[in-house]
Motif scaffolding. Structure first.
Motif, PDB file in Angstrom:
ATOM      1  N   CYS A  19       0.842  -1.194   0.000  1.00 45.46           N
ATOM      2  CA  CYS A  19       0.000   0.000   0.000  1.00 45.46           C
ATOM      3  C   CYS A  19       0.876   1.242   0.000  1.00 45.46           C
ATOM      4  N   ASN A  22      -1.124   5.623   3.418  1.00 47.16           N
ATOM      5  CA  ASN A  22      -1.697   5.153   4.682  1.00 47.16           C
ATOM      6  C   ASN A  22      -3.182   4.863   4.554  1.00 47.16           C
ATOM      7  N   ALA A  25      -3.795   1.392   3.261  1.00 45.21           N
ATOM      8  CA  ALA A  25      -3.611   0.341   4.263  1.00 45.21           C
ATOM      9  C   ALA A  25      -4.753   0.345   5.272  1.00 45.21           C
ATOM     10  N   TYR A  68       3.527  -1.439   4.595  1.00 45.10           N
ATOM     11  CA  TYR A  68       3.299   0.002   4.637  1.00 45.10           C
ATOM     12  C   TYR A  68       4.494   0.684   3.961  1.00 45.10           C
TER      13      TYR A  68
END
Length: 323
Positions: A19, A22, A25, A68
């Motif tokens: 991802c 943010n 995710a 991330y």
């Protein structure tokens, strides 16, 4: 349904989800059936020297690593994939999910089941990636370097076969996607902004710092391309080529030139950095039309649409369930 046992080592994770943002995710996390704490299970934690952060857990049929990324972009994606490969060497398939820019009107030859309109919130599943900004810069866009080293490879036979299967099961895929989108929306504010806020502007109308139509609200004038969209929005799933570059596409004119030349239906920034590192499927949802009229209004809904589609794909066993 088959449920994988909790892994006893890092090598037992089979699927990765990358991802870039943010918010992307955030909408994936409600889809986990179970998570494994790296504090309580240090044997599953990343290796020393890996700067990535992860959520580890189970989604449906697979033990999954959610990655991330530090930022968006091809270079960051490439580095994140390289470090992930070192920490979790058993990964057999990577999903790169999130938001992208879409081509609002595509040629019939590129359409999925005849649908030539792409709307905000719709999902694009990659059949390949075109690295469009590697080459000579021209006023109207880029000329892609046409060499073996510059061009990205085809998806693996396993992925091509799986994507072909999903095309054949398009209606079922859409139904499952809608189910998982509703599940995400129970946990995250990712509601559709509404059909009235899905506007396509003429490719010749650039964003203005003052008195721009995209700031003043919807008025059907010469800057707006008229088309209809149903109020009850169910994101449509398209299959096609995605263009990947180092910068955000912000020109309707250049968008349409590249789309016509290379047969792409969407623009994103990370695929070229991951494509040759892992067997990879890009699942990107449209949050803008790759023109100068950028805003963040559709980002959460689009990200949730992409995550829901990825979850529906996992239900269909894209890789073997055997060890």
């Amino acid at each position: 349904m088959f449920s994988p046992p909790r892994p006893s080592s890092r090598a037992e994770f089979r699927v990765a989800i990358l991802c870039p943002l943010n918010l992307e995710a955030e909408v994936v996390k409600p889809l986990f059936d179970m998570t494994y704490s790296e504090v309580h299970h240090p044997e599953l934690s990343r290796i020393r020297g890996d700067p990535n952060s992860y959520t580890l857990g189970k989604i449906g049929l697979y033990n999954v690593v959610l990655v991330y990324m530090a930022s968006a972009g091809k270079a960051t994606a490439s580095a994140a994939a390289a470090y992930m490969k070192r920490s979790y060497p058993g990964i057999q398939l990577a999903f790169l999910i999130g938001i992208c820019g879409g081509v609002p009107f595509i040629d019939k030859s590129l359409a999925t089941r005849g649908k030539t309109d792409i709307h905000l919130g719709d999902v694009i599943i990659s059949t390949g990636v075109v690295q469009y900004d590697l080459g000579r810069a021209l006023p109207q866009g880029f000329v892609r370097k046409d060499t073996l080293e510059a061009n990205l490879g085809r998806p693996s036979p396993e992925i091509r076969s799986f994507v072909a299967k999903m095309k054949a099961w398009h209606t079922s895929l859409g139904d499952r996607q809608s189910h998982y989108l509703a599940k995400i929306q129970q946990h995250v504010q990712a509601q559709c902004p509404g059909a009235q806020n899905d506007v396509v502007y003429s490719q010749n109308y650039d964003h203005k710092d003052q008195n721009c139509q995209c700031d003043l609200g919807l008025g059907l004038d010469q800057t707006v391309v008229a088309r209809q969209r149903k109020s009850a929005v169910t994101p449509y799933v398209h299959f096609g080529l995605l263009a990947s570059g180092d910068s955000v596409m912000m020109s309707g004119k250049v968008r349409d030139v590249i789309a016509k030349e290379h047969g792409v239906i969407g623009f994103e920034m990370e695929g070229a950095g991951v494509w040759d590192s892992f067997p990879c499927i890009l699942v990107k949802a449209v949050s803008d039309y790759s023109d100068s009229h950028k805003n963040k209004e559709w980002q959460y809904f689009a990200a949730a649409s992409a995550a829901a589609c990825m979850r529906a794909l996992l239900d269909e066993a894209p890789i073997s369930l055997e060890g």
